[in-house]
Write a protein that holds these residues in place. Structure first.
Motif, PDB file in Angstrom:
ATOM      1  N   ASP A 220      -4.831  -8.161  -0.731  1.00 47.66           N
ATOM      2  CA  ASP A 220      -4.669  -6.796  -0.205  1.00 47.66           C
ATOM      3  C   ASP A 220      -4.455  -6.814   1.309  1.00 47.66           C
ATOM      4  O   ASP A 220      -3.691  -6.022   1.853  1.00 47.66           O
ATOM      5  N   GLN A 222      -3.057  -9.375   2.952  1.00 46.03           N
ATOM      6  CA  GLN A 222      -1.698  -9.908   3.143  1.00 46.03           C
ATOM      7  C   GLN A 222      -0.681  -8.793   2.952  1.00 46.03           C
ATOM      8  O   GLN A 222       0.310  -8.709   3.672  1.00 46.03           O
ATOM      9  N   ASN A 223      -0.952  -7.934   1.980  1.00 50.30           N
ATOM     10  CA  ASN A 223      -0.051  -6.824   1.727  1.00 50.30           C
ATOM     11  C   ASN A 223      -0.086  -5.820   2.877  1.00 50.30           C
ATOM     12  O   ASN A 223       0.946  -5.377   3.386  1.00 50.30           O
ATOM     13  N   ARG A 224      -1.303  -5.514   3.339  1.00 49.09           N
ATOM     14  CA  ARG A 224      -1.436  -4.499   4.396  1.00 49.09           C
ATOM     15  C   ARG A 224      -0.796  -4.963   5.706  1.00 49.09           C
ATOM     16  O   ARG A 224      -0.083  -4.230   6.365  1.00 49.09           O
ATOM     17  N   GLY A 227       2.951  -7.231   4.552  1.00 50.04           N
ATOM     18  CA  GLY A 227       3.890  -6.638   3.603  1.00 50.04           C
ATOM     19  C   GLY A 227       4.249  -7.582   2.463  1.00 50.04           C
ATOM     20  O   GLY A 227       5.351  -7.511   1.916  1.00 50.04           O
TER      21      GLY A 227
END
Ligand code: ATP
Length: 228
Positions: A220, A222-224, A227
């Motif tokens: 999460d 890494q995503n925040r 991207g």
């Protein structure tokens, strides 16, 4: 001992502010990665550390010495070996000459650079402008090592390279880590970064927004922040 301490730096390009409070530390023998999406301030942070863009506020100390008033060549002499984005080498010097011009006494010599990059060793007599991109990157790393630095800074060392050459560069970085070199690393290939890093620092809009161990940099996050 804390080798590099960056605290609260704010750096500008003319009137345009690029860094708004970067915090990071590198201890002796540690690999720290600086991450963040494009344009978040990674290269500007590196340029600030090396004296190429002087921060307006904040503090940068290297082995206890305040770098804020020192010119880039003095900062390099203190033991910061920069491998810049774009792997700048002297095109009209041979590989051997490129390595020798930056040499300072220590464990890194022509022989130990050749042992790290045998492929480069085969090209010691060639002019740098005849090397492939990957070989130029090896040369750029070799040049930084020949200064026998206390900290190696690698800015996008694997960008734009063929996968097989990337693997060679990552293997060399892993070897440097095993040999106890302190490294500050900017790269975008997340799996390799997380495999080699002791700690991660994430920048967003010129500011440090997350610091921690690679195992804590969950999907999460890494995503925040990246991207992914
Ligand atoms: P990338 O991953 O794309 O290399 P980065 O995280 O290294 O990005 P920087 O290159 O440090 O980011 O850029 C940080 C900010 O400073 C960006 O907003 C960028 O547009 C700006 N910037 C970078 N170089 C200059 C320059 N020479 N003049 C003006 N602004 C600049």
């Amino acid at each position: 001992m804390t080798l590099l301490e960056v605290s609260g730096i704010e750096t500008f390009y003319g009137k345009s502010q690029a860094l708004f409070g970067v915090e990071l530390e590198v201890e002796e023998g540690e690999v720290v990665t600086l991450m963040g999406r494009n344009g978040m301030g990674k290269t500007t942070t590196i340029r600030s550390i090396c004296g190429l863009n002087r921060p307006r506020t904040g503090r940068i100390a290297f082995a206890g010495t305040d770098l804020s008033r020192l010119p880039p060549h003095r900062i390099a002499q203190l033991g910061i070996g920069l491998v810049p984005e774009g792997r700048r080498c002297f095109p009209n010097l041979t590989v051997r000459e490129n390595l020798i011009v930056s040499a300072r006494p220590g464990k890194w010599t022509l022989d130990s650079v050749e042992a790290l990059f045998p492929r480069l060793g085969e090209r010691f007599g060639q002019y740098a402008n005849t090397l492939s991109g990957g070989e130029q990157q090896m040369l750029a790393i070799g040049r930084a090592l020949m200064t026998n630095p206390r900290l190696v800074i690698l800015d996008e060392a694997t960008e734009g390279l063929a996968p097989v050459i990337r693997d060679d560069i990552w293997a060399a970085i892993a070897k440097l880590k095993r040999e106890g070199e302190a490294i500050l690393l900017v790269d975008k290939t997340i799996d390799e970064i997380l495999a080699v890093a002791d700690r991660c620092v994430v920048l967003e809009k010129g500011k440090t927004v997350w610091r921690g161990k690679p195992g804590e940099f969950a999907a999460d996050l890494q995503n925040r922040y990246l991207g992914l």
